[in-house]
Design a protein around this motif. Structure first.
Motif, short mmCIF file in Angstrom:
data_model
loop_
_atom_site.label_atom_id
_atom_site.label_comp_id
_atom_site.label_asym_id
_atom_site.label_seq_id
_atom_site.Cartn_x
_atom_site.Cartn_y
_atom_site.Cartn_z
N PRO A 72 16.04 9.64 2.57
CA PRO A 72 16.81 8.52 2.03
C PRO A 72 16.86 8.43 0.52
O PRO A 72 17.56 7.56 -0.01
CB PRO A 72 16.11 7.29 2.62
N THR A 73 16.17 9.29 -0.20
CA THR A 73 16.26 9.32 -1.66
C THR A 73 16.36 10.78 -2.10
O THR A 73 16.01 11.70 -1.35
CB THR A 73 15.03 8.68 -2.33
N ILE A 74 16.82 10.99 -3.35
CA ILE A 74 16.96 12.36 -3.86
C ILE A 74 16.04 12.62 -5.05
O ILE A 74 16.22 13.58 -5.79
CB ILE A 74 18.43 12.69 -4.21
N GLY A 75 15.04 11.74 -5.22
CA GLY A 75 14.02 11.96 -6.23
C GLY A 75 14.59 12.07 -7.64
O GLY A 75 15.50 11.32 -8.02
N PRO A 76 14.11 13.04 -8.43
CA PRO A 76 14.52 13.13 -9.84
C PRO A 76 15.98 13.49 -10.02
O PRO A 76 16.52 13.31 -11.12
CB PRO A 76 13.61 14.24 -10.38
N PHE A 77 16.63 13.96 -8.97
CA PHE A 77 18.02 14.38 -9.14
C PHE A 77 18.99 13.20 -9.20
O PHE A 77 20.15 13.37 -9.57
CB PHE A 77 18.42 15.35 -8.02
N GLU A 78 18.53 11.99 -8.86
CA GLU A 78 19.41 10.84 -9.04
C GLU A 78 19.72 10.62 -10.51
O GLU A 78 20.84 10.23 -10.87
CB GLU A 78 18.79 9.58 -8.43
N VAL A 137 30.44 12.86 -1.24
CA VAL A 137 29.66 13.92 -0.60
C VAL A 137 29.60 15.09 -1.55
O VAL A 137 30.63 15.68 -1.90
CB VAL A 137 30.30 14.36 0.74
N TYR A 138 28.37 15.44 -1.96
CA TYR A 138 28.14 16.59 -2.84
C TYR A 138 27.52 17.71 -2.02
O TYR A 138 26.53 17.49 -1.31
CB TYR A 138 27.22 16.21 -4.00
N TYR A 139 28.08 18.92 -2.13
CA TYR A 139 27.61 20.07 -1.35
C TYR A 139 26.77 21.01 -2.20
O TYR A 139 27.14 21.33 -3.34
CB TYR A 139 28.80 20.87 -0.81
N PHE A 140 25.66 21.46 -1.62
CA PHE A 140 24.90 22.54 -2.25
C PHE A 140 24.24 23.38 -1.16
O PHE A 140 23.74 22.84 -0.17
CB PHE A 140 23.87 21.99 -3.25
N PHE A 141 24.27 24.68 -1.31
CA PHE A 141 23.68 25.58 -0.32
C PHE A 141 23.62 26.98 -0.90
O PHE A 141 24.18 27.26 -1.97
CB PHE A 141 24.48 25.58 0.99
N TRP A 199 15.66 27.08 7.04
CA TRP A 199 15.87 25.86 6.25
C TRP A 199 16.80 26.09 5.07
O TRP A 199 17.74 25.34 4.83
CB TRP A 199 14.52 25.32 5.79
N ARG A 200 16.58 27.15 4.31
CA ARG A 200 17.38 27.38 3.11
C ARG A 200 18.79 27.89 3.42
O ARG A 200 19.60 28.01 2.51
CB ARG A 200 16.66 28.35 2.17
N ASP A 201 19.07 28.20 4.69
CA ASP A 201 20.41 28.65 5.05
C ASP A 201 21.32 27.51 5.48
O ASP A 201 22.49 27.73 5.81
CB ASP A 201 20.33 29.67 6.21
N GLN A 202 20.81 26.28 5.49
CA GLN A 202 21.55 25.17 6.08
C GLN A 202 22.58 24.57 5.11
O GLN A 202 22.63 24.91 3.93
CB GLN A 202 20.57 24.11 6.59
N ARG A 203 23.40 23.72 5.65
CA ARG A 203 24.44 23.00 4.90
C ARG A 203 23.81 21.73 4.34
O ARG A 203 23.59 20.76 5.06
CB ARG A 203 25.61 22.67 5.83
N PHE A 204 23.53 21.72 3.04
CA PHE A 204 22.90 20.57 2.40
C PHE A 204 23.96 19.72 1.71
O PHE A 204 24.92 20.25 1.11
CB PHE A 204 21.87 21.01 1.37
N THR A 205 23.75 18.42 1.77
CA THR A 205 24.61 17.50 1.02
C THR A 205 23.77 16.42 0.37
O THR A 205 22.64 16.12 0.81
CB THR A 205 25.65 16.80 1.93
N ILE A 206 24.32 15.86 -0.68
CA ILE A 206 23.86 14.57 -1.20
C ILE A 206 24.99 13.59 -0.95
O ILE A 206 26.14 13.82 -1.36
CB ILE A 206 23.54 14.64 -2.70
N ASN A 207 24.70 12.53 -0.23
CA ASN A 207 25.68 11.49 0.03
C ASN A 207 25.38 10.29 -0.85
O ASN A 207 24.22 9.95 -1.08
CB ASN A 207 25.64 11.06 1.50
#
Length: 221
Positions: A72-78, A137-141, A199-207
């Motif tokens: 539920p949070t993105i830590g220092p990247f916010e 929706v921000y994508y990173f992978f 884990w590192r192959d997955q579709r990551f997002t920041i919403n």
């Protein structure tokens, strides 16, 4: 001190039926790699994402409706992402025809979609509390991409759904890109195929979501 990045919003086709905007190359390759390292370090902090459906208990995980892991949070990247999103919001709101000049980005979260991941059709309007105006929706992978699918499907506004044009559009995930669309627009995440399920192959997002300030409580934007 890191140099400021300049990002342009791109208006894609079908904006009247399925309004959305895209920003490319938001953070740059080095920050994307740092994000991937960070989510690897906090892997154990991700939990099965809950869904909110009428007639069901609130906040219950249901993999048939939403199959992903969430933090539920993105830590220092916010501190990195929020100023970029806030800088884009005035133009985004104007281009989307949403006249909310004081809307501000809040509620940043991580999501990870592995093999079989999905999020069934829904909208992002909460049943109570401060109104959400737009969804981000921000994508990173990892690249080259180790998964397939996972498109963001945006459904047409009801007045356009019966037209000769398609009732939806699919937006393929692009690493280091941000998609912005009205929170009231129905959408879904199409099924993800990730054969390794590493884990590192997955579709990551920041919403994230931009909210209307709660003026009744005297909140400032």
């Amino acid at each position: 001190m890191e140099p400021e990045r300049s990002t342009t919003l791109i208006s894609a086709g079908g904006t009247k039926r399925c309004p959305h905007l895209v920003a490319r190359d938001l953070l740059g390759p080095e920050k994307v790699e740092r994000l991937l390292d960070y989510v690897a370090q906090i892997r154990d902090e991700f939990q099965a994402a809950a869904v909110y459906r009428s007639g069901r208990p609130a906040g219950v995980a249901d993999r048939t409706s939403r199959h992903c892991l969430r933090r539920p949070t993105i830590g220092p990247f916010e501190e990195t992402l929020k100023p970029l999103v806030d800088a884009l919001l005035p133009s985004a709101l104007r281009l989307l025809g949403l006249f909310e000049p004081t809307a501000v980005a809040r509620e940043f979260e991580f999501c990870a979609y592995g093999d079989g991941g999905l999020f069934a059709e829904h909208h992002d309007i909460l049943p109570r509390g401060r109104p959400r105006i737009v969804s981000c929706v921000y994508y990173f992978f990892r690249e080259p991409v180790r998964f397939a699918g996972g498109e963001l499907r945006l459904y047409a506004w009801p007045q356009f759904a019966a037209s000769a044009e398609s009732a939806w559009i699919d937006i393929a995930p692009v690493c280091d890109s941000l998609v912005i669309f009205p929170s009231a627009l129905r959408h879904e995440v199409r099924p993800v195929r990730c054969p390794s399920n590493d884990w590192r192959d997955q579709r990551f997002t920041i919403n994230a979501w931009a909210y209307r300030p709660d003026t009744a409580m005297g909140e400032e934007a």
